[in-house]
Motif scaffolding. Sequence first.
Motif, PDB file in Angstrom:
ATOM      1  N   GLY A 132      12.498  -1.522  -5.329  1.00  0.00           N
ATOM      2  CA  GLY A 132      11.737  -2.431  -6.181  1.00  0.00           C
ATOM      3  C   GLY A 132      11.470  -1.836  -7.547  1.00  0.00           C
ATOM      4  O   GLY A 132      11.612  -2.513  -8.575  1.00  0.00           O
ATOM      5  N   CYS A 133      11.101  -0.552  -7.601  1.00  0.00           N
ATOM      6  CA  CYS A 133      10.835   0.114  -8.883  1.00  0.00           C
ATOM      7  C   CYS A 133      12.109   0.217  -9.714  1.00  0.00           C
ATOM      8  O   CYS A 133      12.069   0.026 -10.935  1.00  0.00           O
ATOM      9  CB  CYS A 133      10.234   1.492  -8.645  1.00  0.00           C
ATOM     10  N   SER A 134      13.232   0.490  -9.068  1.00  0.00           N
ATOM     11  CA  SER A 134      14.508   0.547  -9.788  1.00  0.00           C
ATOM     12  C   SER A 134      14.886  -0.813 -10.347  1.00  0.00           C
ATOM     13  O   SER A 134      15.405  -0.917 -11.466  1.00  0.00           O
ATOM     14  CB  SER A 134      15.616   1.052  -8.864  1.00  0.00           C
ATOM     15  N   ASP A 177       0.838  -1.213   0.000  1.00  0.00           N
ATOM     16  CA  ASP A 177       0.000   0.000   0.000  1.00  0.00           C
ATOM     17  C   ASP A 177       0.871   1.261   0.000  1.00  0.00           C
ATOM     18  O   ASP A 177       0.647   2.186   0.765  1.00  0.00           O
ATOM     19  CB  ASP A 177      -0.963  -0.005   1.180  1.00  0.00           C
ATOM     20  N   PHE A 178       1.854   1.313  -0.887  1.00  0.00           N
ATOM     21  CA  PHE A 178       2.769   2.445  -0.956  1.00  0.00           C
ATOM     22  C   PHE A 178       2.156   3.584  -1.755  1.00  0.00           C
ATOM     23  O   PHE A 178       1.250   3.388  -2.554  1.00  0.00           O
ATOM     24  CB  PHE A 178       4.093   2.023  -1.590  1.00  0.00           C
ATOM     25  N   GLU A 236       5.858   8.864  -2.717  1.00  0.00           N
ATOM     26  CA  GLU A 236       6.743   8.665  -1.551  1.00  0.00           C
ATOM     27  C   GLU A 236       7.351   7.261  -1.600  1.00  0.00           C
ATOM     28  O   GLU A 236       7.159   6.453  -0.698  1.00  0.00           O
ATOM     29  CB  GLU A 236       5.955   8.867  -0.259  1.00  0.00           C
ATOM     30  N   LEU A 237       8.110   6.994  -2.640  1.00  0.00           N
ATOM     31  CA  LEU A 237       8.649   5.655  -2.850  1.00  0.00           C
ATOM     32  C   LEU A 237       9.718   5.277  -1.833  1.00  0.00           C
ATOM     33  O   LEU A 237       9.898   4.100  -1.521  1.00  0.00           O
ATOM     34  CB  LEU A 237       9.222   5.532  -4.268  1.00  0.00           C
ATOM     35  N   ASP A 274      11.321   5.723 -12.040  1.00  0.00           N
ATOM     36  CA  ASP A 274      10.710   5.001 -10.921  1.00  0.00           C
ATOM     37  C   ASP A 274       9.251   5.364 -10.692  1.00  0.00           C
ATOM     38  O   ASP A 274       8.430   4.502 -10.356  1.00  0.00           O
ATOM     39  CB  ASP A 274      11.499   5.233  -9.630  1.00  0.00           C
ATOM     40  N   PHE A 275       8.890   6.640 -10.847  1.00  0.00           N
ATOM     41  CA  PHE A 275       7.503   7.053 -10.638  1.00  0.00           C
ATOM     42  C   PHE A 275       6.568   6.376 -11.630  1.00  0.00           C
ATOM     43  O   PHE A 275       5.501   5.884 -11.267  1.00  0.00           O
ATOM     44  CB  PHE A 275       7.367   8.573 -10.728  1.00  0.00           C
TER      45      PHE A 275
END
Length: 124
Positions: free
Chosen positions: A74-76, A60-61, A65-66, A119-120
């Motif tokens: 994780g996104c990277s 639930d991120f 605000e990563l 990343d966004f």
Amino acid sequence: AGPKGAECSHCGSQLHAAAECTFGALPGERYLFCAREAEAGACGCFSRHFVIPMRLARTDFAPRELRQGRMDVGCSCVSAALFRSQSLRGNTCVSLCFKEEAQRLEVRGASIRRLQPDDFSVAV
């Protein structure tokens, strides 16, 4: 239908454009073969599967605000695994495994469309 004479860069079909391609959506469509090897009847390129343990991250991120919960890592990882010089790797799968919720998020390159490498964009 795609433009006349154009070939879908994902599946090789001339019936549709790459943006309309659904290859990879069915369980039997897990591998994208190299054209050279597929023509020769040889076994094609095998898929890459990355499993990333997300020990601190939560499902639930907030995309803005990563860094909270380290979801930026994780996104990277997803971005690094899927992108190759301005294009997507269709034969790659990334699994983010969340420890707290015992859940897994799987991202398949073959089913991704219009994704940007930042990343966004990956988080959204």
